[in-house]
Design an enzyme around this catalytic site. Structure first.
Site, PDB file in Angstrom:
ATOM      1  N   ARG A 313     -46.485 -44.409  21.848  1.00  0.00           N
ATOM      2  CA  ARG A 313     -45.693 -45.318  22.699  1.00  0.00           C
ATOM      3  C   ARG A 313     -44.311 -45.572  22.081  1.00  0.00           C
ATOM      4  NH1 ARG A 313     -46.063 -48.905  27.187  1.00  0.00           N
ATOM      5  NH2 ARG A 313     -48.098 -48.033  27.685  1.00  0.00           N
ATOM      6  N   GLU A 745     -46.262 -57.748  27.971  1.00  0.00           N
ATOM      7  CA  GLU A 745     -45.559 -57.277  26.780  1.00  0.00           C
ATOM      8  C   GLU A 745     -44.042 -57.110  26.938  1.00  0.00           C
ATOM      9  OE1 GLU A 745     -48.496 -53.990  26.843  1.00  0.00           O
ATOM     10  OE2 GLU A 745     -48.374 -54.153  24.673  1.00  0.00           O
TER      11      GLU A 745
END
Ligand code: MTE
Ligand code: QUE
Ligand code: MOS
Length: 794
Positions: A313, A745
């Site tokens: 990621r 997030e």
């Protein structure tokens, strides 16, 4: 031009009242049952050593101690979410300070502590690797190096008009959830065990416990009612603690409770991965990037945990909001002898983004251009600059508008000039300003995790209980799911209750993570609700053809009612004409014939119509080839921008975040109040990572900053003095449930604007400094040292 939402806040969090009253039940609030044991963990004090002897005799002899278990008691001793490389209890070797070696069970907490202290461990120390650079030198890695690349980076770098090189060093972050890891295990008949855990991933708890005990999955149930915060720290790392409680429960036949102290929790459990990123960037006179060559190293700690996915990621977010025509992003996870690091809000995203946002500042300062202009020129737009370095085309991209809107809203240009004048004048203070962006990919990059299931039970009084695999950690996922379900049935929110998550109701669930909890689980619940609603609509259409005295509830006792039928063969009219609104059910064309939702539930039941269902959802159209580094890993992107201004005291290094303006695109929010809460909380949590949260280890890799007295999370005084959080209107994300966008997030990454604002402030002291390396976190002490060093030089 995009518009700022003027949204009704929406109902409050379903635990708001009970939280304030102290009546919310957490795992350790469960009343003790007869014979319950207290479980403690004996952990390594060495970073790397052979276990010569683990002597438990003195512990067993201590009053109140019932049992001590070591590696030899574990049926299958290896676990791990992605790579099964981690012992539940260390066997012949320990690999980090804090690694579990033995488990003690006792009648009281005090006896458990006595037992813990009397376990004697003899070590034979082995050489330890305690930093990323040492690991690189020793070629100590977890899994293979990976690359995501596009274009000809070497040629583009060689031909670029300007180039900069640098290193960004990023420290970790402790999750600092208020509720430490804890689990209670209840032994059940025939070797079964029921576990109540503080975990984001009950299915993994079930699987790790079953494997460690050597029993099948159907012998283990894991229940999660709620967590007192998780933030990624309870995604993988709760499983061993649940196992320890289950081991004690199954071996002693008594309930077993394990609750870590804050200090032990901080020492034993992994954190946000530290990163070191070496980069070279080539750009033109306008500050447009021609090529980015970045090598990302992370500290994975002693075991794999989620670090390879986190690295992936990070690599997928090294572009952040900016188009990179030529890019080579290389990622390698280092294996060291510290606690295995793990998921933390943003996963790898914040690390990739810290690098590229820092690069934006350096490009700007080296060319003497405003950093905002450099960002705007590099931002993804539509004219062929809308495909990421991994090949995904952006849809519904609002970045250019977001930059424009915030520039105006924050009055950026005027304040920039005012700050420059202030800094030229002031001998005691420095100000800095920075406007950064986020583009966060929504979906697990591991495809099989993008699925959810839900069980919906509609009761005869018109109330609804439902459960999904989502776990509530304060983020409000239960409230959002309940709102979607209430809206589907047209009933008041109070009629819908989301029940505790349990692996016997929802199986093979994904962790509540990647911000996708609502996307996956509300959608699965909706699939079930829509099936129930269609059957109820068929019943309603038939009821409207009957006089009410012939309805089943009036006649069922006499047995004269026709049984209503929901088979597709029966043509009763179009169920899509049936409205479920305001607690009633009716046909739009003839609203005078209406039945209450509760009455319709009762009539449906009496006609033997199924009032419960089970829904399943999997995210369509996502794929990512991990070998080639190409694909469309994300369902969509959540985007936002923030502008932060900081004030630095040149004499003390003290930092004040004086003002923050923030815009987020959350599509069509389900509950704006919860979303603004998430945005605000994530931003402040990220500020802690960027400024005050300094993890300090001794020369054995023992965490010295393991309590609130030595580890400084933001307090109310540290929050921005002026803090304006707004959501912008974007009805276009229709492929997601209710056209919403995930929020958990993404806003954390916007806190990097505080970090780059510090960088901006320091640049005023060193206008000719091309690349100003900045530590993360930039603590007050480091700010003072930097001010000192730069003023001397300047
Ligand atoms: N909010 C609160 N109050 N507590 C938490 O532990 N975890 C965050 C975020 N917001 C967290 C939180 C993290 S790391 C994630 S991935 C998401 O919530 C998970 O929940 P969601 O998918 O339902 O948004
Ligand atoms: C974001 C995440 C996760 C992720 C990928 C993301 C995450 C997670 C995993 C993962 C990967 C492989 C596995 C597994 C889990 O990937 O939280 O069980 O085998 O757990 O992009 O948040
Ligand atoms: Mo969140 S880091 O995906 O649990």
């Amino acid at each position: 031009m995009i518009r700022v939402h003027d949204l009704a806040p929406g109902p409050s969090h379903d635990s708001a009242r009970t939280h304030v009253q102290g009546a919310s039940e957490f795992v350790d609030d469960r009343p003790p049952v007869a014979g319950e044991l207290h479980v403690g963990v004996i952990f390594s004090s060495e970073p790397h050593a052979k276990l010569v002897r683990v002597d438990v005799d003195a512990a067993l002899a201590a009053e109140g101690v019932v049992a001590v278990f070591t590696a030899k008691d574990v049926a299958h001793n290896l676990w791990g979410t992605i790579i099964q490389d981690q012992p539940l209890l260390a066997d012949d070797v320990v690999r980090f300070v804090g690694e579990p070696i033995a488990v003690v069970a006792a009648e009281t907490r005090e006896a458990m502590e006595r037992g813990r202290q009397r376990v004697r461990v003899e070590y034979e120390p082995l050489p330890a690797i305690l930093s990323v650079r040492e690991a690189i030198a020793a070629k100590s890695f977890i899994a293979a190096e990976r690359t995501i690349a596009r274009g000809d980076v070497d040629a583009a770098l060689a031909n670029a008009k300007h180039a900069l090189r640098g290193t960004v060093k990023i420290q970790g972050q402790d999750h600092f959830y208020l509720e430490s890891h804890c689990s209670i295990a209840y032994p059940r008949e025939g070797g079964q065990v029921e576990i109540h855990a503080s975990s984001q991933h009950p299915t993994e708890v079930q699987h790790v416990v079953a494997h460690g005990l050597g029993v099948p999955a159907h012998s283990v149930v894991c229940v999660v009612k709620r967590m007192g915060g998780g933030f990624g720290g309870k995604e993988s790392q709760g499983a061993p603690f649940a196992y320890f409680a289950a081991l004690v429960a199954t071996r002693t036949g008594r309930a077993a409770r394990l609750v870590l102290t804050k200090d032990d929790d901080m020492v034993m459990t992994g954190k946000r991965n530290p990163f070191e990123i070496d980069y070279a960037v080539g750009f033109d006179d306008e500050g447009r990037i021609d090529a980015l060559d970045a090598r990302l190293f992370s500290d994975g700690g002693a075991y794999a945990d989620l670090s390879t996915s986190i690295m992936e990621r990070a690599m997928l977010h090294s572009d952040n909001a900016y188009f990179l025509r030529n890019a080579r992003i290389v990622g390698q996870v280092c294996k060291t002898h510290v606690h295995p690091h793990t998921a933390f809000r943003g996963f790898g995203g914040p690390k990739g983004v810290a690098m590229i946002e820092s690069v934006m500042e350096d490009i700007a300062h080296s060319l003497g251009i405003d950093p905002l202009d450099v960002r705007k020129r590099n931002a993804y737009s539509s004219d062929g600059r809308d495909v990421t370095h991994y090949g995904q085309k952006l849809e519904n991209n609002l970045l250019p508008e977001l930059f424009e809107a915030l520039e105006a809203r924050a009055d950026y240009r005027r304040r920039r000039a005012e700050i420059a004048a202030f800094n030229a004048r002031s001998k005691t203070h420095l100000r800095g300003i920075s406007l950064t962006a986020v583009k966060f990919g929504i979906s697990f990059t591991t495809r099989f995790l993008n699925q959810g299931n839900a069980l919906v039970n509609v009761h005869q009084d018109g109330t609804i209980q439902l459960s999904t695999g989502a776990t509530e950690m304060g983020q409000g996922v239960n409230t959002r799911i309940a709102m979607v379900v209430a809206e589907c049935f047209g009933v008041a929110l109070e009629r819908v209750r989301v029940m505790p998550t349990s692996t016997e109701k929802n199986h093979n669930t994904s962790p509540t993570a990647a911000s996708a909890g609502t996307d996956l689980n509300a959608r699965a619940a909706l699939v079930a609700c829509e099936r129930i609603r269609a059957r109820m609509a068929q019943v309603a259409l038939q009821l409207f053809e009957l006089s009410p005295d012939r309805w089943p509830s009036r006649t069922a006792g006499l047995g004269t009612a026709p049984e209503l039928d929901t088979s597709d063969a029966r043509d009763v009219g179009d169920v899509s004409d049936v409205c479920f609104e305001g607690g009633a059910v009716f046909v739009r064309a003839a609203p005078e014939r209406s039945i209450s939702f509760a009455q319709l539930c009762r009539e449906s039941f009496l006609s033997r119509v199924q009032l419960g269902d089970y829904g399943f959802y999997r995210t369509p159209g996502i794929h990512f080839d991990k070998l080639s580094g190409k694909g469309d890993p994300f369902f969509y992107f959540t985007q936002g921008v923030a502008c932060s201004e900081v004030l630095i005291d040149r004499l003390t290094g003290e930092l004040e975040v004086s003002r923050v303006e923030l815009l987020m695109d959350l599509g069509r929010p389900i509950n704006a109040a919860l979303d603004v809460g998430q945005v605000t909380g994530a931003f402040v949590q990220g500020m802690g990572w960027c400024t005050t949260e300094n993890l300090v280890y001794d020369d054995k890799g023992y965490l010295l900053s393991h309590s609130p007295s030595t580890y400084k999370i933001p307090s109310i005084q540290d929050t921005p003095r002026a803090f304006d959080v707004r959501l912008v209107e974007n009805p276009g994300n229709t492929k997601n449930v209710r056209a919403t966008k995930a929020v958990g997030e993404p806003p954390l990454l916007l806190s990097l604007s505080v970090w780059t604002a510090i960088k901006d402030a320091l640049h005023h002291l060193a206008p000719r400094e091309r690349a100003l390396a900045l530590a993360l976190p930039m603590t007050h002490e480091r700010i003072l040292l930097a001010v000192d060093a730069l003023s001397r030089r300047g």
